[in-house]
Design a protein around this motif. Structure first.
Motif, PDB file in Angstrom:
ATOM      1  N   PRO A  86     -12.829 -20.638  40.403  1.00 53.19           N
ATOM      2  CA  PRO A  86     -12.212 -21.505  39.385  1.00 53.19           C
ATOM      3  C   PRO A  86     -10.945 -20.873  38.812  1.00 53.19           C
ATOM      4  N   VAL A  87      -9.809 -21.507  39.072  1.00 54.36           N
ATOM      5  CA  VAL A  87      -8.514 -21.004  38.594  1.00 54.36           C
ATOM      6  C   VAL A  87      -7.951 -21.982  37.571  1.00 54.36           C
ATOM      7  N   ARG A  88      -7.536 -21.448  36.423  1.00 55.68           N
ATOM      8  CA  ARG A  88      -6.968 -22.292  35.369  1.00 55.68           C
ATOM      9  C   ARG A  88      -5.451 -22.366  35.514  1.00 55.68           C
ATOM     10  N   ASP A  89      -4.900 -23.548  35.288  1.00 59.70           N
ATOM     11  CA  ASP A  89      -3.444 -23.674  35.327  1.00 59.70           C
ATOM     12  C   ASP A  89      -2.854 -23.122  34.031  1.00 59.70           C
ATOM     13  N   ARG A  90      -1.524 -23.066  33.975  1.00 57.64           N
ATOM     14  CA  ARG A  90      -0.851 -22.407  32.858  1.00 57.64           C
ATOM     15  C   ARG A  90      -1.203 -23.056  31.523  1.00 57.64           C
ATOM     16  N   GLU A  91      -1.206 -24.379  31.472  1.00 57.32           N
ATOM     17  CA  GLU A  91      -1.503 -25.067  30.223  1.00 57.32           C
ATOM     18  C   GLU A  91      -2.924 -24.762  29.741  1.00 57.32           C
ATOM     19  N   THR A  92      -3.865 -24.739  30.683  1.00 51.85           N
ATOM     20  CA  THR A  92      -5.253 -24.443  30.320  1.00 51.85           C
ATOM     21  C   THR A  92      -5.390 -23.007  29.833  1.00 51.85           C
ATOM     22  N   LEU A  93      -4.704 -22.081  30.483  1.00 57.73           N
ATOM     23  CA  LEU A  93      -4.750 -20.678  30.071  1.00 57.73           C
ATOM     24  C   LEU A  93      -4.219 -20.506  28.649  1.00 57.73           C
ATOM     25  N   ILE A  94      -3.111 -21.160  28.361  1.00 54.16           N
ATOM     26  CA  ILE A  94      -2.525 -21.066  27.023  1.00 54.16           C
ATOM     27  C   ILE A  94      -3.491 -21.636  25.990  1.00 54.16           C
ATOM     28  N   ARG A  95      -4.117 -22.757  26.308  1.00 50.17           N
ATOM     29  CA  ARG A  95      -5.064 -23.383  25.377  1.00 50.17           C
ATOM     30  C   ARG A  95      -6.298 -22.504  25.169  1.00 50.17           C
ATOM     31  N   HIS A  96      -6.802 -21.889  26.243  1.00 51.31           N
ATOM     32  CA  HIS A  96      -7.990 -21.043  26.138  1.00 51.31           C
ATOM     33  C   HIS A  96      -7.727 -19.746  25.382  1.00 51.31           C
ATOM     34  N   HIS A  97      -6.450 -19.357  25.283  1.00 54.54           N
ATOM     35  CA  HIS A  97      -6.119 -18.082  24.633  1.00 54.54           C
ATOM     36  C   HIS A  97      -5.237 -18.296  23.406  1.00 54.54           C
ATOM     37  N   LYS A  98      -5.471 -19.420  22.718  1.00 50.38           N
ATOM     38  CA  LYS A  98      -4.891 -19.682  21.397  1.00 50.38           C
ATOM     39  C   LYS A  98      -3.362 -19.575  21.369  1.00 50.38           C
ATOM     40  N   GLY A  99      -2.746 -20.136  22.384  1.00 48.54           N
ATOM     41  CA  GLY A  99      -1.295 -20.242  22.374  1.00 48.54           C
ATOM     42  C   GLY A  99      -0.542 -19.050  22.934  1.00 48.54           C
ATOM     43  N   LEU A 100      -1.228 -18.029  23.396  1.00 48.80           N
ATOM     44  CA  LEU A 100      -0.529 -16.879  23.973  1.00 48.80           C
ATOM     45  C   LEU A 100       0.210 -17.287  25.239  1.00 48.80           C
ATOM     46  N   THR A 101       1.375 -16.690  25.467  1.00 46.59           N
ATOM     47  CA  THR A 101       2.152 -16.953  26.669  1.00 46.59           C
ATOM     48  C   THR A 101       2.736 -15.636  27.180  1.00 46.59           C
ATOM     49  N   GLY A 102       3.360 -15.699  28.332  1.00 47.19           N
ATOM     50  CA  GLY A 102       4.115 -14.571  28.862  1.00 47.19           C
ATOM     51  C   GLY A 102       3.301 -13.301  29.019  1.00 47.19           C
ATOM     52  N   GLU A 103       3.941 -12.168  28.666  1.00 38.70           N
ATOM     53  CA  GLU A 103       3.316 -10.863  28.867  1.00 38.70           C
ATOM     54  C   GLU A 103       2.040 -10.698  28.051  1.00 38.70           C
ATOM     55  N   GLU A 104       2.012 -11.281  26.840  1.00 34.68           N
ATOM     56  CA  GLU A 104       0.810 -11.178  26.014  1.00 34.68           C
ATOM     57  C   GLU A 104      -0.376 -11.852  26.691  1.00 34.68           C
ATOM     58  N   LEU A 105      -0.145 -13.021  27.269  1.00 29.74           N
ATOM     59  CA  LEU A 105      -1.210 -13.723  27.975  1.00 29.74           C
ATOM     60  C   LEU A 105      -1.623 -12.946  29.224  1.00 29.74           C
ATOM     61  N   ALA A 106      -0.653 -12.423  29.949  1.00 27.11           N
ATOM     62  CA  ALA A 106      -0.966 -11.629  31.140  1.00 27.11           C
ATOM     63  C   ALA A 106      -1.799 -10.407  30.776  1.00 27.11           C
ATOM     64  N   ASP A 107      -1.451  -9.751  29.657  1.00 24.38           N
ATOM     65  CA  ASP A 107      -2.221  -8.587  29.207  1.00 24.38           C
ATOM     66  C   ASP A 107      -3.695  -8.939  29.011  1.00 24.38           C
ATOM     67  N   VAL A 108      -3.946 -10.068  28.362  1.00 29.11           N
ATOM     68  CA  VAL A 108      -5.321 -10.478  28.083  1.00 29.11           C
ATOM     69  C   VAL A 108      -6.078 -10.759  29.379  1.00 29.11           C
ATOM     70  N   LEU A 109      -5.433 -11.455  30.314  1.00 28.55           N
ATOM     71  CA  LEU A 109      -6.086 -11.769  31.578  1.00 28.55           C
ATOM     72  C   LEU A 109      -6.452 -10.501  32.335  1.00 28.55           C
ATOM     73  N   VAL A 110      -5.550  -9.532  32.334  1.00 30.73           N
ATOM     74  CA  VAL A 110      -5.819  -8.275  33.041  1.00 30.73           C
ATOM     75  C   VAL A 110      -6.963  -7.522  32.373  1.00 30.73           C
ATOM     76  N   ARG A 111      -6.948  -7.451  31.045  1.00 35.55           N
ATOM     77  CA  ARG A 111      -8.029  -6.756  30.339  1.00 35.55           C
ATOM     78  C   ARG A 111      -9.376  -7.415  30.620  1.00 35.55           C
TER      79      ARG A 111
END
Length: 287
Positions: free
Chosen positions: A86-111
């Motif tokens: 199951p892969v989430r698209d960009r909009e879903t990722l942003i929604r699941h992580h309270k509006g985070l985008t860019g490097e901040e969102l990438a950091d969370v996904l990696v962690r």
């Protein structure tokens, strides 16, 4: 490879939804493990144990030669498991992580991915360690470690796919083409250039790509076999090795994707410099 939101979890605990081993869907099991449903350690452990039993039956059906040479392992991952990640698209990722985008969102996904592979490795290593003290049960350890290896591979393929989404460089085309691309990226530990993906990727893995996938999976399995140790040493080693490897993979993929994302956005010189600094800081943190 499915996209969008992850499936809702059922209220039952591990083992409550009994299904005969021969009828277990490998792709569905792995999809549940790598989704939010598999975040609970007890539930994940139960699902991984079920996956191990199903894989043992699948390997027996494939035959000793196919299983021993790694062909069954690669075919199982490419055909049964990868399309169900199951892969989430960009909009879903942003929604699941309270509006985070860019490097901040990438950091969370990696962690999150590093934490997931750590816990999977710890669970598999702990079971292997217990079996190491009981020789008659040692023969069942490889099935558990094969399951662990395939789950770790699926978590990392999911991470690669979602990082492509975060950086605005998803692979174009249908689901099969995207699955092939992200599996190939995992096998080679490289991000996919979206400008070349449409020409270079097909909907099926070719012989060279399958050989690379088989080699990578066997290396991963070999790493997990080193966690066969007494007492809790297997759990510690399994978790630590998985975390280190996932973080290293993430750094390599982000190093490939960040420049492509900046170029695609058509950023000016000053914007490129600012983004580059953010990327270097993120990669330096190993997050």
């Amino acid at each position: 490879m499915t996209t969008g939101t992850t499936p809702e979890s059922d209220p039952g605990g591990p083992g409550t939804d009994l299904v005969p081993v021969e009828q277990e869907d490998l792709g569905e099991l792995v999809g549940r493990i790598v989704s939010e449903e598999g975040a609970d350690p007890k539930r994940r452990a139960g699902l991984v144990a079920r996956l191990a039993r199903a894989l043992a039956g699948s390997a027996r059906a494939a035959g000793v030669k196919s299983a021993a040479g790694g062909r069954w392992l690669a075919d199982t991952f490419a055909e049964d498991i990868a399309p169900r990640i199951p892969v989430r698209d960009r909009e879903t990722l942003i929604r699941h992580h309270k509006g985070l985008t860019g490097e901040e969102l990438a950091d969370v996904l990696v962690r999150n991915a590093a934490h997931a592979t750590t816990t999977v490795g710890a669970a598999g290593g702990a079971l292997a360690a217990v079996q190491f003290t009981a020789p008659p049960l040692l023969l069942t350890a490889p099935a558990q470690l094969v399951a662990e290896s395939l789950v770790v591979a699926a978590i990392e393929v999911k991470l690669i796919a979602e990082l492509h989404e975060v950086y605005g460089t998803p692979i174009p085309g249908g689901g099969l083409r995207r699955t092939t691309g992200y599996v190939t990226a995992w096998a080679h530990r490289r991000g996919i250039d979206p400008l070349q993906a449409g020409q270079s990727l097909t909907v099926v893995l070719g012989a060279a790509a399958k050989a690379a996938l088989r080699k990578r999976l066997l290396l991963l399995l070999g790493r997990h076999l080193t966690t066969l140790g007494p007492y809790l040493t297997g759990a510690v080693a399994g978790g630590a090795l998985n975390r280190t490897a996932t973080l290293a993979l993430a750094r390599a993929i982000r190093a490939d994707l960040a420049p492509a994302a900046v170029e695609k956005a058509g950023a000016g010189k000053s914007a490129v410099g600012k983004t580059g600094k953010k990327v270097r800081r993120a990669l330096g943190r190993g997050a």
